[in-house]
Design a protein around this motif. Structure first.
Motif, PDB file in Angstrom:
ATOM      1  N   ALA A 193       7.190   4.229  -0.246  1.00 56.31           N
ATOM      2  CA  ALA A 193       8.091   5.347  -0.548  1.00 56.31           C
ATOM      3  C   ALA A 193       7.765   6.589   0.281  1.00 56.31           C
ATOM      4  N   VAL A 194       6.562   6.636   0.862  1.00 58.64           N
ATOM      5  CA  VAL A 194       6.191   7.839   1.622  1.00 58.64           C
ATOM      6  C   VAL A 194       5.894   7.483   3.084  1.00 58.64           C
ATOM      7  N   TYR A 195       4.908   6.612   3.308  1.00 58.84           N
ATOM      8  CA  TYR A 195       4.543   6.305   4.710  1.00 58.84           C
ATOM      9  C   TYR A 195       5.735   5.715   5.466  1.00 58.84           C
ATOM     10  N   TRP A 196       6.350   4.716   4.858  1.00 54.48           N
ATOM     11  CA  TRP A 196       7.355   3.933   5.606  1.00 54.48           C
ATOM     12  C   TRP A 196       8.576   4.782   6.004  1.00 54.48           C
ATOM     13  N   PRO A 197       9.196   5.491   5.064  1.00 59.80           N
ATOM     14  CA  PRO A 197      10.340   6.316   5.500  1.00 59.80           C
ATOM     15  C   PRO A 197       9.942   7.341   6.559  1.00 59.80           C
ATOM     16  N   ILE A 198       8.742   7.908   6.414  1.00 59.42           N
ATOM     17  CA  ILE A 198       8.347   8.946   7.372  1.00 59.42           C
ATOM     18  C   ILE A 198       8.049   8.329   8.746  1.00 59.42           C
ATOM     19  N   ILE A 199       7.390   7.194   8.763  1.00 60.03           N
ATOM     20  CA  ILE A 199       7.119   6.535  10.061  1.00 60.03           C
ATOM     21  C   ILE A 199       8.447   6.269  10.780  1.00 60.03           C
ATOM     22  N   LEU A 200       9.399   5.711  10.037  1.00 58.43           N
ATOM     23  CA  LEU A 200      10.687   5.370  10.655  1.00 58.43           C
ATOM     24  C   LEU A 200      11.401   6.625  11.141  1.00 58.43           C
ATOM     25  N   HIS A 201      11.426   7.626  10.306  1.00 59.76           N
ATOM     26  CA  HIS A 201      12.130   8.864  10.653  1.00 59.76           C
ATOM     27  C   HIS A 201      11.504   9.484  11.907  1.00 59.76           C
ATOM     28  N   ALA A 202      10.162   9.525  11.937  1.00 63.42           N
ATOM     29  CA  ALA A 202       9.480  10.134  13.088  1.00 63.42           C
ATOM     30  C   ALA A 202       9.752   9.336  14.359  1.00 63.42           C
ATOM     31  N   ALA A 203       9.937   8.024  14.210  1.00 64.68           N
ATOM     32  CA  ALA A 203      10.169   7.189  15.401  1.00 64.68           C
ATOM     33  C   ALA A 203      11.662   7.097  15.724  1.00 64.68           C
ATOM     34  N   GLY A 204      12.485   7.774  14.956  1.00 65.12           N
ATOM     35  CA  GLY A 204      13.928   7.772  15.229  1.00 65.12           C
ATOM     36  C   GLY A 204      14.606   6.463  14.854  1.00 65.12           C
ATOM     37  N   VAL A 205      14.065   5.782  13.860  1.00 63.65           N
ATOM     38  CA  VAL A 205      14.684   4.526  13.409  1.00 63.65           C
ATOM     39  C   VAL A 205      15.351   4.792  12.057  1.00 63.65           C
ATOM     40  N   GLU A 206      16.542   4.206  11.882  1.00 63.47           N
ATOM     41  CA  GLU A 206      17.261   4.411  10.628  1.00 63.47           C
ATOM     42  C   GLU A 206      16.447   3.879   9.443  1.00 63.47           C
ATOM     43  N   LEU A 207      16.605   4.510   8.290  1.00 68.11           N
ATOM     44  CA  LEU A 207      15.839   4.096   7.106  1.00 68.11           C
ATOM     45  C   LEU A 207      16.469   2.884   6.415  1.00 68.11           C
ATOM     46  N   PRO A 208      15.657   2.115   5.679  1.00 66.09           N
ATOM     47  CA  PRO A 208      16.252   1.029   4.871  1.00 66.09           C
ATOM     48  C   PRO A 208      17.170   1.645   3.826  1.00 66.09           C
ATOM     49  N   LYS A 209      18.086   0.825   3.282  1.00 65.25           N
ATOM     50  CA  LYS A 209      19.042   1.409   2.336  1.00 65.25           C
ATOM     51  C   LYS A 209      18.449   1.568   0.936  1.00 65.25           C
ATOM     52  N   GLN A 210      17.611   0.628   0.568  1.00 67.29           N
ATOM     53  CA  GLN A 210      17.112   0.689  -0.811  1.00 67.29           C
ATOM     54  C   GLN A 210      15.784  -0.055  -0.970  1.00 67.29           C
ATOM     55  N   ILE A 211      15.008   0.421  -1.926  1.00 66.17           N
ATOM     56  CA  ILE A 211      13.737  -0.247  -2.257  1.00 66.17           C
ATOM     57  C   ILE A 211      13.769  -0.590  -3.743  1.00 66.17           C
ATOM     58  N   LEU A 212      13.483  -1.834  -4.050  1.00 62.56           N
ATOM     59  CA  LEU A 212      13.393  -2.242  -5.453  1.00 62.56           C
ATOM     60  C   LEU A 212      11.919  -2.464  -5.784  1.00 62.56           C
ATOM     61  N   ALA A 213      11.405  -1.686  -6.731  1.00 66.39           N
ATOM     62  CA  ALA A 213      10.006  -1.874  -7.154  1.00 66.39           C
ATOM     63  C   ALA A 213      10.015  -2.628  -8.480  1.00 66.39           C
ATOM     64  N   HIS A 214       9.588  -3.881  -8.432  1.00 63.04           N
ATOM     65  CA  HIS A 214       9.581  -4.664  -9.680  1.00 63.04           C
ATOM     66  C   HIS A 214       8.283  -4.431 -10.441  1.00 63.04           C
ATOM     67  N   GLY A 215       8.306  -4.870 -11.689  1.00 63.23           N
ATOM     68  CA  GLY A 215       7.131  -4.675 -12.536  1.00 63.23           C
ATOM     69  C   GLY A 215       6.094  -5.767 -12.323  1.00 63.23           C
ATOM     70  N   TRP A 216       5.104  -5.752 -13.189  1.00 66.71           N
ATOM     71  CA  TRP A 216       4.003  -6.707 -13.061  1.00 66.71           C
ATOM     72  C   TRP A 216       3.994  -7.709 -14.192  1.00 66.71           C
ATOM     73  N   TRP A 217       3.577  -8.906 -13.855  1.00 63.10           N
ATOM     74  CA  TRP A 217       3.294  -9.913 -14.869  1.00 63.10           C
ATOM     75  C   TRP A 217       1.900  -9.654 -15.385  1.00 63.10           C
ATOM     76  N   LEU A 218       1.798  -9.509 -16.695  1.00 63.78           N
ATOM     77  CA  LEU A 218       0.501  -9.267 -17.306  1.00 63.78           C
ATOM     78  C   LEU A 218       0.140 -10.481 -18.150  1.00 63.78           C
ATOM     79  N   ALA A 219      -1.152 -10.587 -18.458  1.00 63.94           N
ATOM     80  CA  ALA A 219      -1.562 -11.704 -19.308  1.00 63.94           C
ATOM     81  C   ALA A 219      -1.080 -11.421 -20.722  1.00 63.94           C
ATOM     82  N   LYS A 220      -1.143 -12.456 -21.547  1.00 64.86           N
ATOM     83  CA  LYS A 220      -0.752 -12.299 -22.944  1.00 64.86           C
ATOM     84  C   LYS A 220      -1.554 -11.130 -23.535  1.00 64.86           C
ATOM     85  N   GLY A 221      -0.896 -10.276 -24.278  1.00 67.48           N
ATOM     86  CA  GLY A 221      -1.613  -9.131 -24.845  1.00 67.48           C
ATOM     87  C   GLY A 221      -1.540  -7.918 -23.930  1.00 67.48           C
TER      88      GLY A 221
END
Ligand code: MSP
Length: 514
Positions: free
Chosen positions: A265-293
């Protein structure tokens, strides 16, 4: 026409696949398959993150060359993908030449543009997180698990001018409120950006780390593993080449919540922007599988779910169904053996598997193995038909908004409704009365049609079973659902030999204790 371009995180090459890796692939694959069913051309990328200190250390511990270790791990991960029917178009490995060249050309470009400078740095370094950390990252005075032990280091390094783009990024996120989904994740990023950013150290001296991509402007250093890894999203689709824009910008980066801030969310958009590359359209952050409990899965707690165990025992589609049905995309979920077997037995074996085997059996017994034509629908049939029509509409919309659990919930209520219809019509009773021939034919045709629709809608989630259902109904596989509607597609079709889609599993004790 540009493809719908979807990526997953690239997995670290220093361990074996676990449920988190498997889940992310299944989620991404279901998204891709649902887009393909909508008639959209897609490009699906996944891969392996092969450089960095941990890989170097694991290789040393195992007395291997790092590349040999990566080759072995790549086989494990690819085997998992093929077991799970992950229909990726490309598998990127960060040791490939195509990737290394692009990393170096990005670095040269940023260096030439004055975005990278050299400076001495003294700080606290975490080997586990492979980055310098800050005192304020301590939790209750202690370093959290993902940081682990830290040591004080001083060295000359190269820095990328991240901080000068902080204002730009904040503004970008204000204008693009759906850049990160779910939206509460975007709010977390905005919160994170309230603290000042430091410039990003993008080099590691070779004296400390050899297993990386050499800096093109200083052979004494290799590239920081996150800079290297993020660039996979553009290197794999030919950054610098004409056909790059067939795929870029990416439509969706699918990642886990732990690698959203700061990397994606921070490094990647900034790297692309600084290098003059268009940004991705969307990022989906999924949750985590946890053990029972609700505990974190970890080797030391002995509660890690080995996806291959479940896949071997219950089949890939059962695993896919479970993770997509149980986890609301974006939220965390607990993996429990009881829930898994309940879904397997209740939904897959009973509601779906039994319906198919009963229906095929009845068509063979009462209609010479061919689907009869339905007679004009009565109220019972109309009810089922309306229900199926509504299901098609809802399910397509749920897939579009990535609500897989709700999509599958809808499909299974249609299946339950079909089972209730079968109980009410009782074709086995109608078959005994010559005067009920029309009702019998209509009942078999209607059950078949509802099941055909359900199978097509299930394709993104359980592709192999869905195709087998269609085959048993006498139909070929389908490549899209654009015209899907209640119809007489089954008229005269010859059913298959009958099958048990989700057989009873006896060896549940063979699994790790959960
Ligand atoms: N190599 C980096 C990603 C670089 S992307 C440019 C990495 N690799 S990883 O192997 O640790 O994780 C790969 C993916 O699996 C991440 O998106 C991570 O969030 C996800 N998961 C790891 N454990 C998980 C669970 N227990 N549950 C769900 N997903 C989790 O990070």
């Amino acid at each position: 026409m540009k493809n719908f371009y979807l990526t997953t995180a690239i997995d670290y090459a220093n361990g074996s696949p676990h449920i988190g890796h498997a889940y992310e692939k299944v989620l991404a694959d279901a998204i891709i398959r649902s887009r393909r069913m909508e008639g959209v051309n897609c490009h699906f990328l996944t891969g392996l993150d092969e450089h960095g200190q941990k890989v170097q250390e694991t290789a040393t511990q195992r007395g291997m060359a790092p590349q040999d270790l990566c080759d072995l791990v790549a086989q494990d991960f690819q085997k998992l993908c093929s077991r799970l029917s992950i229909a990726y178009d490309d598998y990127v490995r960060t040791t490939q030449l195509r990737h290394r060249t692009v990393v170096q050309s990005m670095l040269l470009r940023l260096h030439a543009a004055g975005e990278i400078y050299k400076a001495p740095y003294r700080g606290l370094y975490s080997t586990r997180a492979e980055r310098f950390v800050l005192e304020r990252e301590r939790v209750d005075g202690k370093w959290p698990d993902d940081i682990g032990d830290v040591v004080e280091l001083e060295e000359e390094n190269y820095f990328f001018k991240l901080s000068r783009y902080q204002g730009w990024l904040v503004e970008f996120l204000q204008k693009n409120v759906n850049f990160i989904i779910p939206s509460f994740r975007q709010r977390q990023v905005v919160e994170f950006l309230k603290e000042p950013l430091n410039d990003l150290c993008i080099s590691r001296p070779k004296a400390r780390l050899r297993w990386g991509i050499e800096l093109p402007f200083d052979a004494g250093y290799v590239t920081y593993v996150w800079f290297d890894a993020l660039v996979n999203y553009i290197s794999a689709v030919g950054y610098g080449r004409e056909d790059f824009f067939r795929n870029w910008p990416a439509d969706l980066h699918v990642i886990g919540k732990d690698i959203l801030v700061p990397a994606h969310a921070v490094y990647w958009p900034i790297i692309l922007h600084a290098a003059g590359v268009e940004l991705p359209k969307q990022i989906l952050a999924h949750g985590w599988w946890l053990a029972k409990g609700g505990e974190k899965m970890s080797k030391s707690l002995g509660n890690v779910v080995k996806p291959l165990d479940y896949i071997d025992l219950y089949g890939p589609d059962a695993f896919r169904y479970f993770v997509l049905r149980e986890m609301a995309v974006g939220q965390d979920s607990n993996f429990s053996h009881e829930l898994f077997t309940a879904r397997y037995q209740g939904d897959l074996a009973n509601d779906l598997g039994n319906l198919l085997s009963r229906l095929v059996h009845m068509v063979r017994c009462y209609a010479d193995g061919r689907f009869p034509t339905a007679w004009p629908a009565g109220p019972e049939e109309l009810q089922l038909q309306n229900r199926a029509t509504e299901t098609i509409r809802l399910v397509r919309a749920f897939y579009q908004s990535l609500e897989f659990s709700s999509a599958l919930g809808e499909i299974f209520s249609l299946l339950q409704e079909t089972n209730r219809y079968a109980e009410r019509r009782a074709p086995w009773k109608l078959a005994k009365r010559a005067s009920c021939e029309r009702e019998l034919e209509t009942a078999l045709a209607s059950m078949g049609e509802a099941l055909r629709i359900a199978a097509i809608l299930l394709t993104p989630a359980i592709p192999t079973a869905a195709q087998e259902i269609l085959r048993q109904l006498g139909l070929p596989a389908v490549s899209n659902w654009l015209d899907l509607a209640w119809s007489n597609a089954l008229d005269g079709k010859v059913v298959g030999e009958g099958t048990i889609l989700f057989p009873r599993v006896e060896e549940a004790g063979a699994l790790s204790p959960l």
